[in-house]
Structure formats: C-alpha cells, structure tokens
Write an enzyme that holds these catalytic residues in place. Structure first.
Site: not given
Ligand code: SAH
Length: 241
Positions: A91
C-alpha cells in the site's frame, strides 16, 4: 477535501529469503532507510493533508523497507505502491495514513478487523493505535510472510487468519472498526453485520476507475455513509489462494 488525486493501494508479495525472518541489518535505519528519508515522507504526507500526529508517528516508526523485496528497498520511503508478486503491491503510505486517520478520528477503536493483510504494512501502522487487531488475508503465502515480519517487529496484539474477508471473522464480532484494503462493488453484508453500534468501516467501493473510499458509521440498524474521495485499489476476491 482530499488533495491527493487518487488513492492507490495493493499489497506485497513474498520476499525471496526463506525461514530467516527479517534481516537485522535491514532494520537498523541506515542509508536509504535513514531518518532524513523518512522525514521527507512525513513532510509529504503533511502537505497532502494528513494531520493526525499519532498516524504520522506510526508512518515514521514503521520500517517499510522490511515489507518489500530487497531490490525495492531503496524506494520503500517513496509515497508509492510497489508491486512485488502475487499480482499485488504494498500500500501507498498516503493511503495507509488516510485510511488509518479516518478510522481512528474522534477516538481510537478498541477491536478492529482488517481485511487484506497483504504484506502487513497497514497492520503494523495500525496495531499500536488500537487494542486488538484481527487481520484476514486470502493468499496463504502473504499471510505467512506478514506473520513473520510482524513478529520480528514485536507487534503482538494482532491475530491473523487465512480466510475470505467477504465472510468477516464472526467469532470476535462485533468490531469497533473495520478496514478493508481491497475494493468491491458493494460492502459485504457480513462486514456490516459484524460492525458494532457506533463502529466505523473504511472501504473502497465501486467499479475499476470509479472507486470511492467510503466511511460507514453504524447507528443501530442504519448506516451513515461518507465519501472520502476517489480511490484505486486491487479487487476484493472471493475464496482462498
Ligand atoms: N494492507 C496491505 C495491502 C493489501 S492489498 C498492505 O499494507 O500492504 C489487498 C490485499 O487484500 C491483498 O493481499 C489481497 O490478497 C487481499 N484480499 C483480496 N480479497 C480478499 C478477501 N476476500 N479476503 C481477504 N483478503 C483479500
């Protein structure tokens, strides 16, 4: 209200090293991870309208370079999302700061659910600002990696689960706050159900290129909605990987 044109997000992939945990030398804050480099990032976030001192302090304190591949570490304190595997990127600091500030504004929530742990960067920023953080990730490899990094950073109030965030995490509900790091066409019903009275949910909603970051506040059986601004997030996907 927001000066940043668009919020971009994503999450990190898994680093190459296996089993060794975080390399200590990468956590000491030398060279590209120096205090000056971090100060520049904080100044930029301030310019973009982030004012919450606790949030800025967390962004300064969390070593973002340990969440990314070594080849990308020199760019870890740029205000950008960095792609590193599993079709995800870490992020953007501005997004993490803005979402965290929106969640804790007016009083930090005690029990918070995070959907989309990814590399764990948002988790690390948020965890010390709340009492307990429950974090769900659907990609097992990312979850394993995030668990290791958070342990090395000695962040101990986080419970992690390999699961589908569409279902929330019912046993610990209701939550005072829910933060979702991936976008869907609508807020999953289970997440609204698991939001406690007065609780806040921060999530991007809408189709690609037209997502809006929303803040939902629960008032009994009704939900108040604020639009925080345009956003660009990876999709919330169903099922596990
Ligand atoms: N918060 C993280 C960035 C996350 S990106 C950071 O600080 O870097 C979004 C994330 O959501 C990805 O890892 C993806 O695999 C996850 N994701 C997507 N759909 C999801 C779901 N249904 N349940 C849990 N995680 C999910």
């Amino acid at each position: 209200m927001l000066r940043s044109p668009r919020w971009t997000n994503g999450c990190a992939g898994v680093r190459r090293e296996q089993g060794a945990g975080v390399n200590r030398s990468r956590m000491t804050g030398i060279g590209m991870t120096s205090a000056r480099t971090r100060d520049r990032l904080i100044a930029r976030l301030r310019e973009q309208g982030i004012t919450d001192a606790n949030v800025l302090e967390r962004i300064r304190a969390v070593p973002r370079h340990v969440f990314v591949d070594e080849a990308l570490a020199s760019r870890a304190y740029e205000d950008t999302a960095l792609p590193i595997g599993h079709g995800q990127t870490i992020s953007q600091p501005y997004v993490v700061a803005r979402m965290t500030a929106a969640l804790i504004e007016g009083g930090a929530p005690r029990k918070v659910l995070e959907v989309g742990t990814g590399c764990g960067y948002q988790t690390a920023v948020l965890a010390p600002l709340v009492t307990t953080l429950y974090s769900i990730e659907r990609i097992a490899a990312l979850q394993v990696r995030a668990r290791r990094v958070l342990r090395d950073l000695r962040i101990s109030n986080v419970f992690m689960r390999h699961g589908d965030g569409f279902e929330g995490w019912p046993p610990y509900a209701p939550y005072d706050g829910i933060i979702v790091a991936a976008a869907a066409m609508a807020i999953p019903a289970a997440l609204l159900d698991q939001l406690g009275n007065g609780g806040r949910l921060i999530m991007p909603v809408g189709p690609d290129r037209e997502q809006q970051l929303l803040r939902i506040t629960r008032r009994g059986e009704s939900f108040e909605q604020e639009v925080l601004g345009p956003a660009t997030f990876v999709p919330l996907l169903q099922g596990l990987s």
